[in-house]
Design an enzyme around this catalytic site. Structure first.
Site, mmCIF file in Angstrom:
data_model
loop_
_atom_site.group_PDB
_atom_site.id
_atom_site.type_symbol
_atom_site.label_atom_id
_atom_site.label_comp_id
_atom_site.label_asym_id
_atom_site.label_seq_id
_atom_site.Cartn_x
_atom_site.Cartn_y
_atom_site.Cartn_z
ATOM 1 N N ASP A 18 41.917 12.353 -4.849
ATOM 2 C CA ASP A 18 41.791 11.159 -4.018
ATOM 3 C C ASP A 18 41.172 11.637 -2.705
ATOM 4 O OD1 ASP A 18 42.199 8.527 -3.006
ATOM 5 O OD2 ASP A 18 44.061 9.182 -2.054
ATOM 6 N N LEU A 19 40.610 10.724 -1.934
ATOM 7 C CA LEU A 19 39.932 11.130 -0.698
ATOM 8 C C LEU A 19 40.857 11.068 0.521
ATOM 9 C CD1 LEU A 19 37.285 11.894 0.766
ATOM 10 C CD2 LEU A 19 36.809 9.443 0.963
ATOM 11 N N ASP A 20 41.286 9.875 0.852
ATOM 12 C CA ASP A 20 42.026 9.687 2.094
ATOM 13 C C ASP A 20 43.451 10.208 1.986
ATOM 14 O OD1 ASP A 20 42.277 8.901 4.706
ATOM 15 O OD2 ASP A 20 43.048 6.925 4.204
ATOM 16 N N THR A 71 41.210 9.386 6.951
ATOM 17 C CA THR A 71 40.465 8.306 7.608
ATOM 18 C C THR A 71 41.382 7.137 7.977
ATOM 19 O OG1 THR A 71 39.889 7.335 5.465
ATOM 20 C CG2 THR A 71 38.295 8.865 6.430
ATOM 21 N N LYS A 105 48.635 1.582 2.737
ATOM 22 C CA LYS A 105 48.221 2.820 2.065
ATOM 23 C C LYS A 105 47.950 2.562 0.585
ATOM 24 C CE LYS A 105 49.622 7.605 2.759
ATOM 25 N NZ LYS A 105 50.738 8.473 3.112
ATOM 26 N N LYS A 145 44.205 1.045 -8.260
ATOM 27 C CA LYS A 145 45.369 1.827 -8.668
ATOM 28 C C LYS A 145 46.602 0.935 -8.492
ATOM 29 C CE LYS A 145 43.038 5.829 -6.633
ATOM 30 N NZ LYS A 145 42.994 6.740 -5.480
ATOM 31 N N GLU A 149 46.993 13.254 -5.248
ATOM 32 C CA GLU A 149 47.165 11.919 -4.674
ATOM 33 C C GLU A 149 48.235 11.904 -3.582
ATOM 34 O OE1 GLU A 149 46.695 8.808 -4.245
ATOM 35 O OE2 GLU A 149 45.070 8.298 -5.612
#
Length: 216
Positions: free
Chosen positions: A10-12, A18, A46, A146, A170
């Site tokens: 996952d990115l954030d 961010t 979130k 998700k 994650e």
């Protein structure tokens, strides 16, 4: 021989953070609409999509908007967010993230990004790590949020790796559930109390190693 063939991130909250930019953009929007938006409110968003986030914020502010108005508000918020992430720098990569992804590459483990964010490509370019991912699956390629496993299954498919041979990283409950729903191993980034369903929970990728993949 390592049984894990691919890592999907996952990115954030995993690679970069961010959340502060989302917070500033949502707060600006809420303030323009005449009410406040706190960091506690932001925590509740979130892993929630932009549209669903906007609906929640309007609900908290006691406002009703038409679909057309909602689209305009979501676009306005996103434009502010994009302005901010376009100024991101490599030092905004979270501790250990770049190093662990690099160690995966050296070990012959394929890497993918699996994020709902439609701005993932921009962020990876700005922080200088786009080249470390074999595949990027973001909000431009998937439509189901998700805990639907679509984003991770698509990542596995594009990498050419069976879901059972993938491990997902994650930081959100919905993301952990998405990985489980996709029949993948999952490492939670955060607290055991929140992400207890994960196979392993660590505070950040600076606590991860290739050896730990073998124990999942």
């Amino acid at each position: 021989m390592n049984k894990i063939k691919a890592c999907i991130f996952d990115l954030d909250g995993v690679i970069v953070d961010t959340a502060v930019y989302h917070y500033k953009a949502w707060k600006r929007l809420a303030n323009e609409l005449g009410f406040d938006f706190t960091e506690e409110d932001n925590e509740k968003l979130k892993g929630v999509s932009r549209v669903a986030s906007l609906n929640l914020i309007l609900q908290w502010g006691g406002l009703t908007k038409t679909d057309a108005e909602k689209e305009e508000l979501a676009t306005r918020k996103n434009n502010w967010y994009v302005e901010m992430i376009n100024k991101m720098t490599p030092d905004e990569v979270l501790p250990g993230a770049k190093e662990f992804v690099e160690s995966c590459k050296r070990a012959g483990i394929k890497t993918a990004l699996g994020s709902a964010s439609k701005n993932s490509g921009t962020i990876l370019e700005k922080v200088g790590i786009a080249h470390l991912f074999d595949v990027v699956i973001d909000g431009n390629k998937v439509s189901k949020p998700k805990p639907d496993p679509e984003v991770f299954l698509k990542g596995a498919e594009e990498l050419g790796v069976a879901p059972e041979k993938c491990v997902v990283f994650e930081d959100a409950i919905a993301g952990v559930e998405a990985a489980i729903n996709g029949r993948m191993k999952v490492v939670g980034i955060g607290s055991r109390e929140v992400l207890g369903k994960a196979n392993l929970v660590i505070s950040g990728l600076d606590k991860m190693s290739i050896e730990k993949l073998d124990d999942l």
